[in-house]
Design a protein around this motif. Structure first.
Motif, PDB file in Angstrom:
ATOM      1  N   TYR A  22       0.819  -1.205   0.000  1.00 17.27           N
ATOM      2  CA  TYR A  22       0.000   0.000   0.000  1.00 17.27           C
ATOM      3  C   TYR A  22       0.857   1.261   0.000  1.00 17.27           C
ATOM      4  CZ  TYR A  22      -3.006   3.734   1.695  1.00 17.27           C
ATOM      5  OH  TYR A  22      -3.660   4.933   1.834  1.00 17.27           O
ATOM      6  N   GLU A  23       0.402   2.256  -0.772  1.00 18.30           N
ATOM      7  CA  GLU A  23       1.002   3.584  -0.770  1.00 18.30           C
ATOM      8  C   GLU A  23      -0.111   4.610  -0.683  1.00 18.30           C
ATOM      9  OE1 GLU A  23       5.016   3.381  -3.404  1.00 18.30           O
ATOM     10  OE2 GLU A  23       3.125   3.144  -4.531  1.00 18.30           O
ATOM     11  N   GLY A  24       0.027   5.578   0.204  1.00 15.81           N
ATOM     12  CA  GLY A  24      -0.996   6.600   0.348  1.00 15.81           C
ATOM     13  C   GLY A  24      -1.161   7.004   1.795  1.00 15.81           C
ATOM     14  N   PRO A  25      -2.205   7.778   2.092  1.00 17.65           N
ATOM     15  CA  PRO A  25      -2.447   8.227   3.475  1.00 17.65           C
ATOM     16  C   PRO A  25      -2.628   7.035   4.396  1.00 17.65           C
ATOM     17  CG  PRO A  25      -3.853   9.401   1.918  1.00 17.65           C
ATOM     18  CD  PRO A  25      -3.221   8.283   1.158  1.00 17.65           C
ATOM     19  N   THR A  26      -2.182   7.184   5.623  1.00 19.66           N
ATOM     20  CA  THR A  26      -2.276   6.083   6.570  1.00 19.66           C
ATOM     21  C   THR A  26      -2.764   6.592   7.915  1.00 19.66           C
ATOM     22  OG1 THR A  26      -1.079   4.189   7.506  1.00 19.66           O
ATOM     23  CG2 THR A  26       0.103   6.276   7.399  1.00 19.66           C
ATOM     24  N   GLY A  27      -3.178   5.664   8.761  1.00 16.30           N
ATOM     25  CA  GLY A  27      -3.629   5.982  10.105  1.00 16.30           C
ATOM     26  C   GLY A  27      -2.665   5.422  11.132  1.00 16.30           C
ATOM     27  N   ILE A  28      -3.084   5.440  12.375  1.00 17.41           N
ATOM     28  CA  ILE A  28      -2.199   4.979  13.446  1.00 17.41           C
ATOM     29  C   ILE A  28      -1.915   3.485  13.320  1.00 17.41           C
ATOM     30  CG2 ILE A  28      -4.040   4.465  15.098  1.00 17.41           C
ATOM     31  CD1 ILE A  28      -0.543   6.028  15.803  1.00 17.41           C
ATOM     32  N   VAL A  29      -2.830   2.731  12.690  1.00 13.48           N
ATOM     33  CA  VAL A  29      -2.573   1.301  12.475  1.00 13.48           C
ATOM     34  C   VAL A  29      -1.325   1.115  11.623  1.00 13.48           C
ATOM     35  CG1 VAL A  29      -3.444  -0.804  11.394  1.00 13.48           C
ATOM     36  CG2 VAL A  29      -4.967   0.597  12.778  1.00 13.48           C
ATOM     37  N   GLY A  30      -1.234   1.861  10.506  1.00 15.21           N
ATOM     38  CA  GLY A  30      -0.071   1.750   9.635  1.00 15.21           C
ATOM     39  C   GLY A  30       1.197   2.240  10.291  1.00 15.21           C
ATOM     40  N   ILE A  31       1.103   3.326  11.048  1.00 16.05           N
ATOM     41  CA  ILE A  31       2.291   3.879  11.712  1.00 16.05           C
ATOM     42  C   ILE A  31       2.803   2.935  12.793  1.00 16.05           C
ATOM     43  CG2 ILE A  31       3.156   5.785  13.112  1.00 16.05           C
ATOM     44  CD1 ILE A  31       2.660   6.458  10.160  1.00 16.05           C
ATOM     45  N   LEU A  32       1.905   2.359  13.578  1.00 16.61           N
ATOM     46  CA  LEU A  32       2.327   1.427  14.630  1.00 16.61           C
ATOM     47  C   LEU A  32       2.945   0.178  14.030  1.00 16.61           C
ATOM     48  CD1 LEU A  32       2.557   0.630  17.573  1.00 16.61           C
ATOM     49  CD2 LEU A  32       0.170  -0.161  17.502  1.00 16.61           C
ATOM     50  N   GLN A  33       2.387  -0.314  12.930  1.00 14.51           N
ATOM     51  CA  GLN A  33       2.973  -1.504  12.311  1.00 14.51           C
ATOM     52  C   GLN A  33       4.385  -1.219  11.814  1.00 14.51           C
ATOM     53  OE1 GLN A  33       0.566  -4.063   9.910  1.00 14.51           O
ATOM     54  NE2 GLN A  33       2.233  -4.503   8.483  1.00 14.51           N
ATOM     55  N   GLU A  34       4.587  -0.057  11.189  1.00 14.55           N
ATOM     56  CA  GLU A  34       5.925   0.280  10.713  1.00 14.55           C
ATOM     57  C   GLU A  34       6.889   0.475  11.881  1.00 14.55           C
ATOM     58  OE1 GLU A  34       7.163   0.239   7.524  1.00 14.55           O
ATOM     59  OE2 GLU A  34       5.235  -0.784   7.362  1.00 14.55           O
ATOM     60  N   ALA A  35       6.406   1.060  12.979  1.00 13.89           N
ATOM     61  CA  ALA A  35       7.251   1.228  14.154  1.00 13.89           C
ATOM     62  C   ALA A  35       7.690  -0.131  14.703  1.00 13.89           C
ATOM     63  CB  ALA A  35       6.511   2.023  15.225  1.00 13.89           C
ATOM     64  N   CYS A  36       6.779  -1.088  14.703  1.00 16.61           N
ATOM     65  CA  CYS A  36       7.121  -2.436  15.157  1.00 16.61           C
ATOM     66  C   CYS A  36       8.179  -3.058  14.249  1.00 16.61           C
ATOM     67  CB  CYS A  36       5.866  -3.319  15.179  1.00 16.61           C
ATOM     68  SG  CYS A  36       4.664  -2.925  16.447  1.00 16.61           S
ATOM     69  N   THR A  37       7.993  -2.894  12.948  1.00 12.32           N
ATOM     70  CA  THR A  37       8.939  -3.460  11.994  1.00 12.32           C
ATOM     71  C   THR A  37      10.336  -2.900  12.205  1.00 12.32           C
ATOM     72  OG1 THR A  37       7.180  -3.774  10.346  1.00 12.32           O
ATOM     73  CG2 THR A  37       9.452  -3.744   9.544  1.00 12.32           C
ATOM     74  N   HIS A  38      10.440  -1.582  12.369  1.00 10.02           N
ATOM     75  CA  HIS A  38      11.746  -0.956  12.573  1.00 10.02           C
ATOM     76  C   HIS A  38      12.351  -1.336  13.919  1.00 10.02           C
ATOM     77  CE1 HIS A  38      11.709   1.341   8.915  1.00 10.02           C
ATOM     78  NE2 HIS A  38      10.544   1.902   9.205  1.00 10.02           N
ATOM     79  N   ALA A  39      11.507  -1.692  14.887  1.00  9.38           N
ATOM     80  CA  ALA A  39      12.002  -2.100  16.200  1.00  9.38           C
ATOM     81  C   ALA A  39      12.294  -3.597  16.269  1.00  9.38           C
ATOM     82  CB  ALA A  39      10.989  -1.727  17.281  1.00  9.38           C
ATOM     83  N   GLY A  40      12.057  -4.308  15.174  1.00 14.10           N
ATOM     84  CA  GLY A  40      12.320  -5.746  15.153  1.00 14.10           C
ATOM     85  C   GLY A  40      11.263  -6.576  15.844  1.00 14.10           C
ATOM     86  N   VAL A  41      10.062  -6.025  16.007  1.00 18.95           N
ATOM     87  CA  VAL A  41       8.964  -6.759  16.636  1.00 18.95           C
ATOM     88  C   VAL A  41       8.021  -7.262  15.544  1.00 18.95           C
ATOM     89  CG1 VAL A  41       7.017  -6.614  18.235  1.00 18.95           C
ATOM     90  CG2 VAL A  41       9.096  -5.293  18.683  1.00 18.95           C
ATOM     91  N   PRO A  42       7.788  -8.578  15.441  1.00 13.57           N
ATOM     92  CA  PRO A  42       6.862  -9.085  14.430  1.00 13.57           C
ATOM     93  C   PRO A  42       5.489  -8.434  14.587  1.00 13.57           C
ATOM     94  CG  PRO A  42       8.090 -10.887  15.438  1.00 13.57           C
ATOM     95  CD  PRO A  42       8.375  -9.668  16.256  1.00 13.57           C
ATOM     96  N   ALA A  43       4.925  -7.944  13.497  1.00 13.53           N
ATOM     97  CA  ALA A  43       3.644  -7.249  13.559  1.00 13.53           C
ATOM     98  C   ALA A  43       2.779  -7.618  12.365  1.00 13.53           C
ATOM     99  CB  ALA A  43       3.851  -5.738  13.610  1.00 13.53           C
ATOM    100  N   VAL A  44       1.489  -7.784  12.637  1.00 14.35           N
ATOM    101  CA  VAL A  44       0.505  -8.140  11.619  1.00 14.35           C
ATOM    102  C   VAL A  44      -0.694  -7.216  11.787  1.00 14.35           C
ATOM    103  CG1 VAL A  44      -1.063  -9.936  10.778  1.00 14.35           C
ATOM    104  CG2 VAL A  44       1.210 -10.560  11.626  1.00 14.35           C
ATOM    105  N   SER A  45      -1.270  -6.794  10.679  1.00 12.61           N
ATOM    106  CA  SER A  45      -2.523  -6.055  10.705  1.00 12.61           C
ATOM    107  C   SER A  45      -3.611  -6.912  10.075  1.00 12.61           C
ATOM    108  CB  SER A  45      -2.413  -4.732   9.945  1.00 12.61           C
ATOM    109  OG  SER A  45      -1.495  -3.866  10.570  1.00 12.61           O
ATOM    110  N   LEU A  46      -4.750  -7.019  10.758  1.00 14.18           N
ATOM    111  CA  LEU A  46      -5.911  -7.721  10.219  1.00 14.18           C
ATOM    112  C   LEU A  46      -6.977  -6.681   9.886  1.00 14.18           C
ATOM    113  CD1 LEU A  46      -6.222 -10.770  12.671  1.00 14.18           C
ATOM    114  CD2 LEU A  46      -4.995 -10.644  10.496  1.00 14.18           C
ATOM    115  N   TRP A  47      -7.407  -6.678   8.632  1.00 18.53           N
ATOM    116  CA  TRP A  47      -8.356  -5.685   8.145  1.00 18.53           C
ATOM    117  C   TRP A  47      -9.661  -6.342   7.722  1.00 18.53           C
ATOM    118  CZ3 TRP A  47      -7.574  -0.459   8.198  1.00 18.53           C
ATOM    119  CH2 TRP A  47      -6.267  -0.011   8.387  1.00 18.53           C
ATOM    120  N   ALA A  48     -10.762  -5.883   8.288  1.00 18.56           N
ATOM    121  CA  ALA A  48     -12.087  -6.337   7.862  1.00 18.56           C
ATOM    122  C   ALA A  48     -12.689  -5.297   6.931  1.00 18.56           C
ATOM    123  CB  ALA A  48     -12.991  -6.545   9.074  1.00 18.56           C
TER     124      ALA A  48
END
Length: 340
Positions: free
Chosen positions: A161-187
């Motif tokens: 995905y490319e485009g505007p994001t919310g706190i879900v996207g920011i938190l997932q990227e923060a986890c990735t950069h911190a080396g913490v496995p992260a998954v987002s589930l979207w309904a």
């Protein structure tokens, strides 16, 4: 320095987070975390300082009476822990709050600080978006990650995905950069019936979460609520010929797109889920009640009327913009496909 006095040592902890606001169509994601907290009687152990992250003119505090004494509840994000007993005990750290108004990087760092101190093994962030999906079909739930290895091992999509994001996207990227496995589930929530609540989407998120973390979740009244919601929207859509025709168009498009999935892996996956939940019944320490089998949309109840005592019907479906076949900008969520 984060102090966690009184929090017991956790067993294989997973952090599950959801935030009200932009990434929470139909309140489906925040309601899912609230359900976990309620069913397993979570104990709050921390709350972020509301002054640091919220604009109180956007998210206003509320006043209430406690034995004649006026008190104030501030909008914030709270963390609680639930201990799940059974054959495979596993603890959950629940993060439930409102999308912050400011200082998102500090907000995510604070959440990650708790994750580190508690030994969290994986972060799962729940979200819901508005989409061109018919209410009569199973709720699509996409699992995405920024980690290529995690995508391969857990059968997830690697986000593009490319485009505007919310706190879900920011938190997932923060986890990735911190080396913490992260998954987002979207309904995906039907855009023409976007008003909360949407118990069918909540049920679908919990169903996918069960599969992801291999933990059975007590569903309480959610299956009944989903049935009542389904029947209520059926009736409301039938009263408007334009909406009924539009729903039929979405059904045809959905069925055509998913025709190859009607056999093979999809059927095998569903059968495995059925067998897994059939064996052993509800685990010790779990509340009674049914468990999801298909995101809360079994074919039998689609034709049933609402049961006695069911909750109020959802509001009338919103009519799509004439001739567009898609929701207007005001009706849509942050995007039409899951992002990071």
């Amino acid at each position: 320095m984060i102090e966690l006095e009184g929090v017991p040592e956790l067993i294989d902890p997973v952090m599950v987070a959801a935030f009200e606001g932009w990434n929470d169509a139909g309140d489906a994601a925040s309601t899912a975390v609230a359900h976990l907290d309620r069913e397993w009687k979570g104990e709050v152990f921390a709350a972020l300082d509301a002054e640091d992250y919220y604009d109180f003119q956007v998210n206003r505090p509320t006043v209430w009476l406690d034995g004649g004494v006026r008190k104030v509840t501030w909008p914030t994000t709270r963390l609680s822990v639930i201990r799940v007993t059974g054959d495979k005990p596993r603890d959950l750290v629940l993060v439930r709050g409102i999308e912050p108004s400011m200082r998102w990087r500090s907000f995510c760092n604070e959440i990650l600080g708790f994750a580190h101190e508690l030994g969290v093994e994986m972060v799962v962030i729940l979200g819901a978006l508005l989409g061109d999906t018919p209410h009569t079909r199973p709720v699509p739930v996409s699992g995405v990650t920024s980690d290529a290895d995690l995508a391969r091992t857990m059968d997830l999509e690697e986000t593009r995905y490319e485009g505007p994001t919310g706190i879900v996207g920011i938190l997932q990227e923060a986890c990735t950069h911190a080396g913490v496995p992260a998954v987002s589930l979207w309904a995906a929530v039907p855009h023409y019936v976007s008003q909360p609540p949407n118990p069918k989407a909540t049920l679908a998120l919990l169903n996918r979460l069960e599969d992801l973390i291999d933990l059975r979740i007590p569903l309480g009244e959610l299956p009944e609520d989903a049935r009542a919601w389904q029947v209520g929207v059926d009736q409301l859509a039938a009263e408007d010929s334009e909406v009924a025709e539009y729903v039929q168009t979405l059904e045809e498009a959905r069925d055509t797109a998913e025709l190859p999935e009607a056999s093979g892996e999809a059927i095998a996956r569903e059968f495995e889920r059925y067998l897994r939940r059939r064996d052993g019944g509800p685990g010790p320490g779990l509340a009674g009640g049914g468990h999801a089998t298909d995101g809360g949309e079994g074919s039998s109840y689609l034709r049933d009327g609402p049961s006695p005592g069911s909750r109020s019907r959802p509001p009338k479906p919103q009519r799509p913009e004439p001739g567009s076949g898609r929701p207007t900008d005001d009706e849509t969520g942050p995007e039409d496909s899951p992002e990071e």
